[in-house]
Motif scaffolding. Structure first.
Motif, PDB file in Angstrom:
ATOM      1  N   GLU A 113      61.649   8.872 -15.749  1.00 16.95           N
ATOM      2  CA  GLU A 113      61.246  10.230 -16.130  1.00 16.95           C
ATOM      3  C   GLU A 113      60.988  10.220 -17.624  1.00 16.95           C
ATOM      4  N   ARG A 114      59.757  10.525 -18.019  1.00 14.73           N
ATOM      5  CA  ARG A 114      59.384  10.566 -19.433  1.00 14.73           C
ATOM      6  C   ARG A 114      59.583  11.983 -19.961  1.00 14.73           C
ATOM      7  N   VAL A 115      60.373  12.124 -21.017  1.00 14.01           N
ATOM      8  CA  VAL A 115      60.678  13.450 -21.566  1.00 14.01           C
ATOM      9  C   VAL A 115      60.286  13.492 -23.041  1.00 14.01           C
ATOM     10  N   PRO A 116      59.257  14.270 -23.411  1.00 17.84           N
ATOM     11  CA  PRO A 116      58.916  14.441 -24.835  1.00 17.84           C
ATOM     12  C   PRO A 116      59.954  15.334 -25.520  1.00 17.84           C
ATOM     13  N   MET A 117      60.398  14.939 -26.688  1.00 17.35           N
ATOM     14  CA  MET A 117      61.407  15.693 -27.427  1.00 17.35           C
ATOM     15  C   MET A 117      61.024  15.782 -28.893  1.00 17.35           C
ATOM     16  N   THR A 118      61.487  16.855 -29.533  1.00 10.24           N
ATOM     17  CA  THR A 118      61.404  16.988 -30.981  1.00 10.24           C
ATOM     18  C   THR A 118      62.827  16.989 -31.510  1.00 10.24           C
ATOM     19  N   VAL A 119      63.125  16.078 -32.429  1.00  8.09           N
ATOM     20  CA  VAL A 119      64.488  15.958 -32.957  1.00  8.09           C
ATOM     21  C   VAL A 119      64.463  16.221 -34.459  1.00  8.09           C
ATOM     22  N   PHE A 120      65.166  17.283 -34.871  1.00  4.21           N
ATOM     23  CA  PHE A 120      65.293  17.648 -36.286  1.00  4.21           C
ATOM     24  C   PHE A 120      66.650  17.163 -36.785  1.00  4.21           C
ATOM     25  N   ALA A 121      66.645  16.427 -37.897  1.00  4.09           N
ATOM     26  CA  ALA A 121      67.887  15.928 -38.481  1.00  4.09           C
ATOM     27  C   ALA A 121      68.036  16.430 -39.905  1.00  4.09           C
ATOM     28  N   ASP A 122      69.225  16.964 -40.224  1.00  8.70           N
ATOM     29  CA  ASP A 122      69.589  17.296 -41.595  1.00  8.70           C
ATOM     30  C   ASP A 122      70.218  16.054 -42.197  1.00  8.70           C
ATOM     31  N   LEU A 123      69.573  15.474 -43.208  1.00  2.89           N
ATOM     32  CA  LEU A 123      69.980  14.174 -43.730  1.00  2.89           C
ATOM     33  C   LEU A 123      71.154  14.278 -44.696  1.00  2.89           C
ATOM     34  N   ALA A 124      71.962  13.217 -44.701  1.00  6.90           N
ATOM     35  CA  ALA A 124      73.107  13.122 -45.598  1.00  6.90           C
ATOM     36  C   ALA A 124      73.125  11.730 -46.221  1.00  6.90           C
ATOM     37  N   ALA A 125      74.011  11.526 -47.178  1.00  9.43           N
ATOM     38  CA  ALA A 125      74.121  10.229 -47.844  1.00  9.43           C
ATOM     39  C   ALA A 125      74.548   9.157 -46.845  1.00  9.43           C
ATOM     40  N   GLY A 126      74.217   7.916 -47.169  1.00  8.50           N
ATOM     41  CA  GLY A 126      74.623   6.804 -46.323  1.00  8.50           C
ATOM     42  C   GLY A 126      73.829   6.692 -45.038  1.00  8.50           C
ATOM     43  N   ASN A 127      72.611   7.267 -45.030  1.00  5.25           N
ATOM     44  CA  ASN A 127      71.752   7.227 -43.831  1.00  5.25           C
ATOM     45  C   ASN A 127      72.438   7.866 -42.627  1.00  5.25           C
ATOM     46  N   LYS A 128      73.155   8.975 -42.905  1.00  4.60           N
ATOM     47  CA  LYS A 128      73.815   9.736 -41.842  1.00  4.60           C
ATOM     48  C   LYS A 128      73.218  11.141 -41.788  1.00  4.60           C
ATOM     49  N   MET A 129      73.797  11.976 -40.909  1.00  2.77           N
ATOM     50  CA  MET A 129      73.309  13.340 -40.712  1.00  2.77           C
ATOM     51  C   MET A 129      74.427  14.362 -40.854  1.00  2.77           C
ATOM     52  N   GLU A 130      74.014  15.580 -41.209  1.00  2.00           N
ATOM     53  CA  GLU A 130      74.929  16.728 -41.226  1.00  2.00           C
ATOM     54  C   GLU A 130      74.713  17.615 -40.007  1.00  2.00           C
ATOM     55  N   GLY A 131      73.551  17.502 -39.394  1.00  2.00           N
ATOM     56  CA  GLY A 131      73.244  18.330 -38.229  1.00  2.00           C
ATOM     57  C   GLY A 131      72.029  17.792 -37.519  1.00  2.00           C
ATOM     58  N   MET A 132      71.914  18.138 -36.240  1.00  3.79           N
ATOM     59  CA  MET A 132      70.768  17.708 -35.447  1.00  3.79           C
ATOM     60  C   MET A 132      70.443  18.802 -34.438  1.00  3.79           C
ATOM     61  N   ARG A 133      69.121  19.073 -34.291  1.00  2.00           N
ATOM     62  CA  ARG A 133      68.663  19.994 -33.257  1.00  2.00           C
ATOM     63  C   ARG A 133      67.645  19.271 -32.384  1.00  2.00           C
ATOM     64  N   ILE A 134      67.811  19.369 -31.082  1.00  2.00           N
ATOM     65  CA  ILE A 134      66.944  18.690 -30.127  1.00  2.00           C
ATOM     66  C   ILE A 134      66.228  19.741 -29.288  1.00  2.00           C
ATOM     67  N   TYR A 135      64.913  19.573 -29.143  1.00  2.00           N
ATOM     68  CA  TYR A 135      64.106  20.505 -28.348  1.00  2.00           C
ATOM     69  C   TYR A 135      63.346  19.741 -27.276  1.00  2.00           C
ATOM     70  N   TYR A 136      63.352  20.275 -26.052  1.00  2.00           N
ATOM     71  CA  TYR A 136      62.497  19.770 -24.974  1.00  2.00           C
ATOM     72  C   TYR A 136      62.361  20.878 -23.927  1.00  2.00           C
ATOM     73  N   PHE A 137      61.332  20.779 -23.102  1.00  2.00           N
ATOM     74  CA  PHE A 137      61.036  21.782 -22.081  1.00  2.00           C
ATOM     75  C   PHE A 137      62.143  21.771 -21.027  1.00  2.00           C
ATOM     76  N   TYR A 138      62.635  22.951 -20.670  1.00  2.00           N
ATOM     77  CA  TYR A 138      63.842  23.062 -19.857  1.00  2.00           C
ATOM     78  C   TYR A 138      63.738  22.392 -18.492  1.00  2.00           C
ATOM     79  N   GLN A 139      62.538  22.297 -17.915  1.00  2.00           N
ATOM     80  CA  GLN A 139      62.411  21.740 -16.567  1.00  2.00           C
ATOM     81  C   GLN A 139      62.756  20.258 -16.498  1.00  2.00           C
ATOM     82  N   PHE A 140      62.794  19.578 -17.633  1.00  2.00           N
ATOM     83  CA  PHE A 140      63.165  18.166 -17.623  1.00  2.00           C
ATOM     84  C   PHE A 140      64.658  17.957 -17.407  1.00  2.00           C
ATOM     85  N   LEU A 141      65.461  18.985 -17.683  1.00  2.00           N
ATOM     86  CA  LEU A 141      66.908  18.881 -17.549  1.00  2.00           C
ATOM     87  C   LEU A 141      67.327  19.439 -16.195  1.00  2.00           C
TER      88      LEU A 141
END
Length: 309
Positions: A113-141
């Motif tokens: 099952e191929r699922v297109p997603m948009t992933v937003f990352a809030d970047l932090a030091a050390g190549n890490k993140m402070e937050g992440m939001r994931i979006y995809y069309f609900y019918q894939f889940l």
């Protein structure tokens, strides 16, 4: 199986992707069944708030909750394993946005099952993140519903300030909220290239990719009939590298929209500026569940999650 052509439709934009970006590394980690959160997320943000992930299957705050999200990632999609294929990446202002396809190998039949997603990352030091939001069309889940609790809580119930944007994106946003719908439609179509592409985040069976102004016109006839009459689209984050702008948004229901039974929803969109024709858009990708909220009981949505003018 649903038919998806996101990767093929935008393969010409697959360039200059940082494969070491934390959102890509984390997504690949959980697609292999991993849950080592500390390698990808800080414990708290610089404001001392807990880090989080917000996705269609819930909001997960703090390291333990994110670990729970990781552990159930494959299970929620009823998959044995998954592979991540980055397609487009936009990095600016301390955020990284990767548009990707995630290929899930399903437990039931072994199909993909191929699922297109948009992933937003809030970047932090050390190549890490402070937050992440994931979006995809609900019918894939599996068993998901079209309603998603808004990711952001607007500070004011009105559109974003156009001055936050520049050039064609400012003009687009102003026209999106132009109350003269015929004028708005004409002006928006006028800022698209003749071969502009629209869509890709929904299965072909629901909404095939639209190429060219005439095919895109149908979508904006619908959009301009609701925005700004029944709801505003309030940009909450903007990631703009000068070539492309990615934005997350919350809809704010107008008084007329409230009477008509409209509800708040959230989503994201990505807009490509055309390199050949300055002032034009060459593609628009909106990732939301708009149009699928019929039958959802407004009484089942807490008042504090429905933002009304």
């Amino acid at each position: 199986m649903r038919t998806v052509h996101f990767r093929e439709s935008y393969q010409d934009l697959t360039k200059d992707i940082n494969e070491n970006a934390p959102e890509i590394r984390f997504m690949r980690h959980i697609c292999k069944g991993g849950h080592l959160v500390e390698e990808y997320f800080n414990v708290v943000t610089v404001y001392r708030n807990p880090v989080y992930i917000d996705a269609p299957n819930g909001r997960f705050t703090g390291s333990e909750e994110i670990r729970r999200f990781a552990r159930k990632w494959l299970t929620d999609f009823r998959a044995l394993s998954a592979e991540v294929y980055p397609v487009i990446q936009t990095v600016a202002g301390g955020r990284s946005v990767t548009e990707m396809e995630v290929h899930f190998r399903l437990k039931d039949n072994g199909e993909t099952e191929r699922v297109p997603m948009t992933v937003f990352a809030d970047l932090a030091a050390g190549n890490k993140m402070e937050g992440m939001r994931i979006y995809y069309f609900y019918q894939f889940l599996p068993e998901a519903v079209a309603y998603r609790t808004p990711v952001f809580r607007p500070g004011v119930m009105k559109p974003a300030e156009p001055a936050l944007m520049t050039g064609v994106m400012r003009y687009y946003y102003e026209q999106l909220h132009n109350f003269r719908r015929e004028e708005a439609l004409e002006n928006i179509l006028g800022m698209l290239t003749e071969d502009c592409r629209y869509g890709g985040y929904r299965p072909d069976e629901e909404e095939p990719l639209a190429v060219g102004k005439e095919r895109i016109k149908v979508h904006y006839e619908d959009i301009c009939s609701t925005v700004p009459h029944l709801n505003y689209i309030r940009f909450e984050t903007i990631v703009d590298d000068g070539k492309r702008m990615a934005a997350e948004w919350t809809s704010v229901v107008t008084r007329a929209g409230s009477v008509a039974g409209r509800m708040t929803f959230c989503g994201c969109a990505v807009y490509d500026r055309d390199e050949r024709e300055p002032g034009k858009l060459s593609s628009i990708r909106i990732n939301d569940n708009a149009g699928y909220d019929f039958g959802i009981d407004l009484n089942s949505i807490p008042a504090w999650d429905n933002f009304v003018e």
